[in-house]
Design a protein around this motif. Structure first.
Motif, PDB file in Angstrom:
ATOM      1  N   HIS A  26      41.464   0.102  52.279  1.00  0.00           N
ATOM      2  CA  HIS A  26      42.640  -0.154  53.111  1.00  0.00           C
ATOM      3  C   HIS A  26      43.894   0.507  52.530  1.00  0.00           C
ATOM      4  N   LEU A  27      43.811   0.961  51.269  1.00  0.00           N
ATOM      5  CA  LEU A  27      44.922   1.688  50.652  1.00  0.00           C
ATOM      6  C   LEU A  27      44.674   3.200  50.634  1.00  0.00           C
ATOM      7  N   ALA A  28      43.641   3.646  51.322  1.00  0.00           N
ATOM      8  CA  ALA A  28      43.306   5.069  51.314  1.00  0.00           C
ATOM      9  C   ALA A  28      44.358   5.886  52.062  1.00  0.00           C
ATOM     10  N   LEU A  29      44.673   7.049  51.512  1.00  0.00           N
ATOM     11  CA  LEU A  29      45.532   7.991  52.225  1.00  0.00           C
ATOM     12  C   LEU A  29      44.857   8.365  53.534  1.00  0.00           C
ATOM     13  N   PRO A  30      45.582   8.314  54.667  1.00  0.00           N
ATOM     14  CA  PRO A  30      44.962   8.684  55.944  1.00  0.00           C
ATOM     15  C   PRO A  30      44.264  10.038  55.870  1.00  0.00           C
ATOM     16  N   ASN A  31      43.051  10.091  56.408  1.00  0.00           N
ATOM     17  CA  ASN A  31      42.230  11.304  56.494  1.00  0.00           C
ATOM     18  C   ASN A  31      41.830  11.858  55.125  1.00  0.00           C
ATOM     19  N   SER A  32      41.756  10.993  54.116  1.00  0.00           N
ATOM     20  CA  SER A  32      41.341  11.466  52.794  1.00  0.00           C
ATOM     21  C   SER A  32      39.920  11.026  52.435  1.00  0.00           C
ATOM     22  N   VAL A  33      39.290  10.185  53.251  1.00  0.00           N
ATOM     23  CA  VAL A  33      37.927   9.742  52.946  1.00  0.00           C
ATOM     24  C   VAL A  33      36.968  10.900  53.178  1.00  0.00           C
ATOM     25  N   ARG A  34      36.075  11.144  52.215  1.00  0.00           N
ATOM     26  CA  ARG A  34      35.101  12.225  52.346  1.00  0.00           C
ATOM     27  C   ARG A  34      33.824  11.858  51.604  1.00  0.00           C
ATOM     28  N   VAL A  46      52.743  14.508  52.972  1.00  0.00           N
ATOM     29  CA  VAL A  46      53.268  14.326  54.325  1.00  0.00           C
ATOM     30  C   VAL A  46      52.246  14.854  55.328  1.00  0.00           C
ATOM     31  N   TYR A  47      51.867  14.026  56.274  1.00  0.00           N
ATOM     32  CA  TYR A  47      51.039  14.397  57.425  1.00  0.00           C
ATOM     33  C   TYR A  47      49.711  15.039  57.006  1.00  0.00           C
ATOM     34  N   ASN A  48      48.964  14.289  56.222  1.00  0.00           N
ATOM     35  CA  ASN A  48      47.636  14.767  55.820  1.00  0.00           C
ATOM     36  C   ASN A  48      46.657  14.604  56.977  1.00  0.00           C
ATOM     37  N   LEU A  49      46.024  15.701  57.378  1.00  0.00           N
ATOM     38  CA  LEU A  49      45.043  15.679  58.463  1.00  0.00           C
ATOM     39  C   LEU A  49      43.615  15.879  57.957  1.00  0.00           C
ATOM     40  N   GLY A  50      43.472  16.190  56.676  1.00  0.00           N
ATOM     41  CA  GLY A  50      42.142  16.382  56.124  1.00  0.00           C
ATOM     42  C   GLY A  50      41.447  17.631  56.594  1.00  0.00           C
ATOM     43  N   ILE A  51      42.225  18.622  57.049  1.00  0.00           N
ATOM     44  CA  ILE A  51      41.654  19.883  57.517  1.00  0.00           C
ATOM     45  C   ILE A  51      42.290  21.017  56.716  1.00  0.00           C
ATOM     46  N   ALA A  52      41.705  22.199  56.812  1.00  0.00           N
ATOM     47  CA  ALA A  52      42.227  23.347  56.076  1.00  0.00           C
ATOM     48  C   ALA A  52      43.688  23.597  56.454  1.00  0.00           C
ATOM     49  N   GLY A  53      44.538  23.735  55.448  1.00  0.00           N
ATOM     50  CA  GLY A  53      45.959  23.955  55.680  1.00  0.00           C
ATOM     51  C   GLY A  53      46.756  22.678  55.792  1.00  0.00           C
ATOM     52  N   ALA A  54      46.087  21.552  55.923  1.00  0.00           N
ATOM     53  CA  ALA A  54      46.778  20.260  56.004  1.00  0.00           C
ATOM     54  C   ALA A  54      45.915  19.211  55.308  1.00  0.00           C
ATOM     55  N   ASN A  55      45.592  19.504  54.046  1.00  0.00           N
ATOM     56  CA  ASN A  55      44.647  18.675  53.316  1.00  0.00           C
ATOM     57  C   ASN A  55      45.212  18.339  51.942  1.00  0.00           C
ATOM     58  N   ALA A  56      45.336  17.050  51.658  1.00  0.00           N
ATOM     59  CA  ALA A  56      45.934  16.612  50.393  1.00  0.00           C
ATOM     60  C   ALA A  56      45.068  16.953  49.188  1.00  0.00           C
ATOM     61  N   TYR A  57      43.797  17.308  49.406  1.00  0.00           N
ATOM     62  CA  TYR A  57      42.963  17.748  48.281  1.00  0.00           C
ATOM     63  C   TYR A  57      43.351  19.158  47.827  1.00  0.00           C
ATOM     64  N   GLU A  58      44.144  19.865  48.631  1.00  0.00           N
ATOM     65  CA  GLU A  58      44.653  21.172  48.243  1.00  0.00           C
ATOM     66  C   GLU A  58      45.979  20.988  47.509  1.00  0.00           C
ATOM     67  N   GLN A  71      54.092  23.425  50.141  1.00  0.00           N
ATOM     68  CA  GLN A  71      53.868  24.702  50.809  1.00  0.00           C
ATOM     69  C   GLN A  71      53.250  24.508  52.198  1.00  0.00           C
ATOM     70  N   ASN A  72      53.899  25.112  53.185  1.00  0.00           N
ATOM     71  CA  ASN A  72      53.386  25.140  54.568  1.00  0.00           C
ATOM     72  C   ASN A  72      52.942  23.781  55.092  1.00  0.00           C
ATOM     73  N   PRO A  73      53.793  22.762  55.011  1.00  0.00           N
ATOM     74  CA  PRO A  73      53.383  21.457  55.514  1.00  0.00           C
ATOM     75  C   PRO A  73      53.602  21.346  57.026  1.00  0.00           C
TER      76      PRO A  73
END
Length: 275
Positions: A67-75, A130-142, A164-166
């Protein structure tokens, strides 16, 4: 006149003793059967309760962390593990003057005000996402998608370098992650059943490690990871996500087993993926 006196014999015969022993043995066997069954039932109930309590405790801990997971960070890398980034805090950034504004024309600005104070000031080195979507270019793992805190208070944050490029958050939301150990993995290892009917696996919680390009932490690297539950006979995780649905569901199926007694728990954990 002569009187004849008879002596009454006292005691019992060997046959009588054998009969008493046989009757006593039969009564003992009957009594043992009556006593043994409730005792066995009690032990079975106690074993099932211990199995159920252990499995439920593990799943409750997982649910609380997720429940404390960053949105779209579960993998996931496979069905035996699940990984996510745990948030420390979050809030809204100022998007229009007056004050320090977080802008996203080419690269984000490095100083911005927090609308409404945070619970605690982020530490230097913490990440801002900010605004992590879990996709290339918008991924907090990058690494390029994470801002690094240089200095901060509960109402203002200064980044060491621009993100960079958020993509700008429609709700002006940001999240704070630990700069040293934001990742958490739940890993099932060795799940099976031995000849005595005991589960041979364990469910681990691995934390306090940095973000990695590969999914899930390796138990070889973290051999002292805490165990959430023992005697795991089977374990699987299945994560279904979707930005469109704005939520994800992690399905957890966990079976623990002792002395051929088993308990299976199935739980769906809803994860908020609104970035």
């Amino acid at each position: 006149m002569n009187k004849i006196f008879s002596r009454q014999q006292l005691g019992f015969s060997l046959i009588e003793a054998i009969i008493v022993i046989l009757i006593t043995g039969i009564l003992a066997v009957v009594a043992a059967n009556f006593i043994n069954r409730p005792i066995q039932q009690y032990l079975d109930v106690e074993r099932r309760a211990a199995l159920s309590d252990g499995a439920h405790s593990a799943i409750r801990r997982m649910s609380r962390d997720l429940h404390l997971a960053l949105p779209n960070s579960v993998r996931q890398s496979d069905a035996n593990c699940v990984e996510f980034l745990m948030t420390k805090d979050g809030g809204r950034y100022r998007s229009a003057p007056p004050g320090d504004v977080l802008t996203f024309e080419n690269a984000s600005s490095t100083q911005f005000d927090v609308i409404g104070p945070l619970r605690a000031a982020p530490q230097a080195g913490d990440f801002i996402v900010v605004y992590n979507l879990g996709i290339a270019g918008a991924n907090a793992y990058e690494a390029s998608y994470r801002g690094v805190v240089a200095a901060a208070s509960t109402t203002s944050i200064q980044l060491g370098s621009a993100i960079q490029n958020p993509l700008e958050s429609p709700a002006n939301r940001f999240f704070v992650l630990s700069g040293t150990a934001p990742a958490v993995s739940f890993v099932c290892d060795g799940a099976n059943t031995d000849a005595q009917g005991n589960g041979t696996g364990r469910l681990y919680r691995i934390s306090n490690y940095p973000i990695s390009p590969t999914s899930c932490a390796d138990l070889v690297t973290y051999p002292n990871a805490p165990v959430l539950v023992d005697n795991v006979a089977s374990c699987s995780f299945n994560y279904a996500n979707g930005v469109v649905e704005r939520s994800g569901v992690l399905s957890i199926r966990l079976t623990t087993k002792t002395a051929h007694e088993s308990v299976t728990i199935y739980q769906d954990v809803n994860i908020n993926n609104v970035p």
